[in-house]
Write a protein that holds these residues in place. Structure first.
Motif, short mmCIF file in Angstrom:
data_model
loop_
_atom_site.label_atom_id
_atom_site.label_comp_id
_atom_site.label_asym_id
_atom_site.label_seq_id
_atom_site.Cartn_x
_atom_site.Cartn_y
_atom_site.Cartn_z
N THR A 116 25.43 50.85 38.60
CA THR A 116 25.57 50.59 37.16
C THR A 116 24.53 51.35 36.34
O THR A 116 24.32 51.03 35.17
CB THR A 116 25.43 49.09 36.88
OG1 THR A 116 24.13 48.64 37.32
CG2 THR A 116 26.51 48.30 37.60
N SER B 232 24.51 50.87 32.40
CA SER B 232 23.40 50.10 31.83
C SER B 232 22.54 50.98 30.93
O SER B 232 22.03 50.53 29.90
CB SER B 232 22.56 49.48 32.94
OG SER B 232 22.00 50.47 33.78
N GLY B 233 22.38 52.26 31.32
CA GLY B 233 21.62 53.18 30.48
C GLY B 233 22.30 53.40 29.15
O GLY B 233 21.63 53.42 28.09
N LYS B 234 23.61 53.54 29.18
CA LYS B 234 24.37 53.71 27.94
C LYS B 234 24.22 52.48 27.04
O LYS B 234 24.03 52.61 25.82
CB LYS B 234 25.83 53.96 28.28
CG LYS B 234 26.73 54.15 27.07
CD LYS B 234 28.18 54.34 27.49
CE LYS B 234 29.08 54.41 26.27
NZ LYS B 234 30.51 54.51 26.66
N GLN B 235 24.29 51.31 27.65
CA GLN B 235 24.16 50.08 26.87
C GLN B 235 22.77 49.95 26.26
O GLN B 235 22.61 49.55 25.10
CB GLN B 235 24.46 48.87 27.76
CG GLN B 235 24.40 47.52 27.04
CD GLN B 235 25.38 47.45 25.89
OE1 GLN B 235 26.55 47.79 26.04
NE2 GLN B 235 24.92 47.02 24.73
N SER B 236 21.76 50.31 27.03
CA SER B 236 20.38 50.23 26.52
C SER B 236 20.16 51.16 25.35
O SER B 236 19.52 50.79 24.34
CB SER B 236 19.39 50.55 27.64
OG SER B 236 19.47 49.61 28.68
N ILE B 237 20.70 52.38 25.45
CA ILE B 237 20.56 53.34 24.35
C ILE B 237 21.31 52.87 23.12
O ILE B 237 20.81 52.99 21.99
CB ILE B 237 21.06 54.72 24.81
CG1 ILE B 237 20.13 55.30 25.88
CG2 ILE B 237 21.15 55.68 23.62
CD1 ILE B 237 20.62 56.58 26.49
N THR B 238 22.50 52.32 23.33
CA THR B 238 23.28 51.82 22.20
C THR B 238 22.53 50.69 21.49
O THR B 238 22.45 50.67 20.25
CB THR B 238 24.64 51.30 22.69
OG1 THR B 238 25.36 52.37 23.31
CG2 THR B 238 25.46 50.75 21.53
N THR B 239 21.97 49.77 22.25
CA THR B 239 21.23 48.65 21.66
C THR B 239 19.99 49.14 20.91
O THR B 239 19.72 48.71 19.78
CB THR B 239 20.80 47.66 22.76
OG1 THR B 239 21.96 47.18 23.43
CG2 THR B 239 20.02 46.50 22.17
N ALA B 240 19.27 50.07 21.54
CA ALA B 240 18.05 50.59 20.91
C ALA B 240 18.38 51.33 19.62
O ALA B 240 17.67 51.20 18.61
CB ALA B 240 17.32 51.51 21.87
N THR B 241 19.47 52.10 19.63
CA THR B 241 19.87 52.85 18.44
C THR B 241 20.27 51.90 17.31
O THR B 241 19.92 52.12 16.14
CB THR B 241 21.03 53.79 18.77
OG1 THR B 241 20.65 54.65 19.84
CG2 THR B 241 21.42 54.62 17.58
N ASN C 236 19.25 48.80 16.88
CA ASN C 236 18.03 48.16 16.38
C ASN C 236 17.23 49.10 15.49
O ASN C 236 16.68 48.70 14.46
CB ASN C 236 17.17 47.69 17.55
CG ASN C 236 17.82 46.56 18.33
OD1 ASN C 236 18.68 45.86 17.81
ND2 ASN C 236 17.43 46.40 19.58
#
Length: 233
Positions: free
Chosen positions: A60, A64-73, A75
Motif C-alpha cells: 500500500t 498511502s503516499g498518495k493519500q498522505s500528500i492529498t491530506t497535506a495539500t 490542510n
C-alpha cells in the motif's frame, strides 16, 4: 486476491493407473509419463509465484503516499495563499503530470505486475486441478473394468481373454493422456499471453515509470507565500 488451494496428489489412483499401464498386454508408456509429469513437474513453483502476487497486492506504499500528500495539500490550502501556494497546488495536482497523477500511473503499473503474476499462478493451479481430476476419472473408469477382468483371465496365464476389456483399459488410459495434454497445451497458450503482457508491464516498469517532476520556481520563494488572513503588502 482469491485464495488458491493446491489439490493433494491422488497416490492411490496413481497406483491403479500405473498398474494397468504397466501390464505387458497394455504397455502404455504415455500414461506413465503423464503421471510423472503431473506429479513431478506440472505444479512447478506456482505457490511461490502466488505468494509474490499476494505481496504485490498487499503493498500500500503508493496508495498511502498518495493519500498522505492529498491530506497535506488540503490542510496547506486552508492556511496558505499566494502565487507560491498556487504553484504548489498545481505541482501536486492530479492532472497534467502533477505528483498525484504520477502516483496514479505508477500505481497502476504496479497493480498490473501483481495481476500478471496472479493470473499465471491461477492458471497453473487450475491446470493442475484439472489434471488431478483427470487422474480420478481414469482411475474410476479402470476400477469399473476390474470386475470384468476378474472373470476374463486365462487360467494360469494372467492374460485377459476378452479383447474388448483390453480395448476398454487402453481407451481409458488414452483418454487420460489426451485430456491432460489438452489441459497443458491450453495452459501454455494462456500463460504465454500472460508472459507477453508481463513483458509489456516490465518494460513499463523499467522505462515507463514516471519520475515526480520538480516543483515550480515560485515554491522556493518565501515572500510568495502568505497566510490566508495576511494582507499582501
Amino acid at each position: 486476491m482469491p485464495a488458491l488451494i493446491r489439490q493433494p496428489y491422488p497416490v492411490e489412483n496413481d497406483k491403479l493407473i500405473r498398474h494397468w499401464a504397466n501390464e505387458w498386454y497394455i504397455d502404455n508408456g504415455d500414461a506413465i509419463s503423464t503421471l510423472n509429469r503431473i506429479r513431478d513437474e506440472l505444479f512447478g513453483n506456482a505457490d511461490q509465484v502466488h505468494a509474490l502476487a499476494e505481496q504485490w497486492a498487499a503493498n500500500t506504499v503508493i496508495a498511502s503516499g498518495k493519500q498522505s500528500i492529498t491530506t497535506a495539500t488540503t490542510n496547506l490550502a486552508g492556511y496558505w495563499q499566494g502565487p507560491a501556494a498556487e504553484s504548489f497546488g498545481s505541482w501536486v495536482g492530479s492532472n497534467g503530470g502533477g505528483v498525484l497523477s504520477v502516483f496514479e500511473s505508477n500505481g497502476a503499473a504496479m497493480t498490473d505486475i501483481g495481476t500478471t503474476l496472479g493470473n499465471c499462478a491461477a492458471e497453473v493451479y487450475n491446470t493442475y486441478g484439472n489434471a488431478i481430476n483427470a487422474i480420478g476419472q481414469c482411475a474410476g473408469a479402470l476400477a469399473g473394468i476390474a470386475t470384468d477382468v476378474a472373470f476374463n483371465l486365462v487360467p494360469g496365464l494372467n492374460v485377459l481373454a476378452d479383447i474388448d476389456i483390453v480395448d476398454k483399459v487402453s481407451s481409458a488410459l488414452d483418454t487420460f493422456v489426451t485430456a491432460v495434454a489438452g489441459f497443458i497445451a491450453d495452459a501454455v497458450k494462456q500463460i504465454g499471453a500472460y508472459k507477453a503482457q508481463g513483458v509489456t508491464v516490465t518494460a513499463a516498469a523499467n522505462y515507463g515509470f514516471t519520475a515526480v517532476p520538480p516543483p515550480g520556481a515560485l515554491v522556493g520563494y518565501p515572500d510568495k507565500w502568505w497566510m490566508e488572513s495576511q494582507q499582501r503588502q
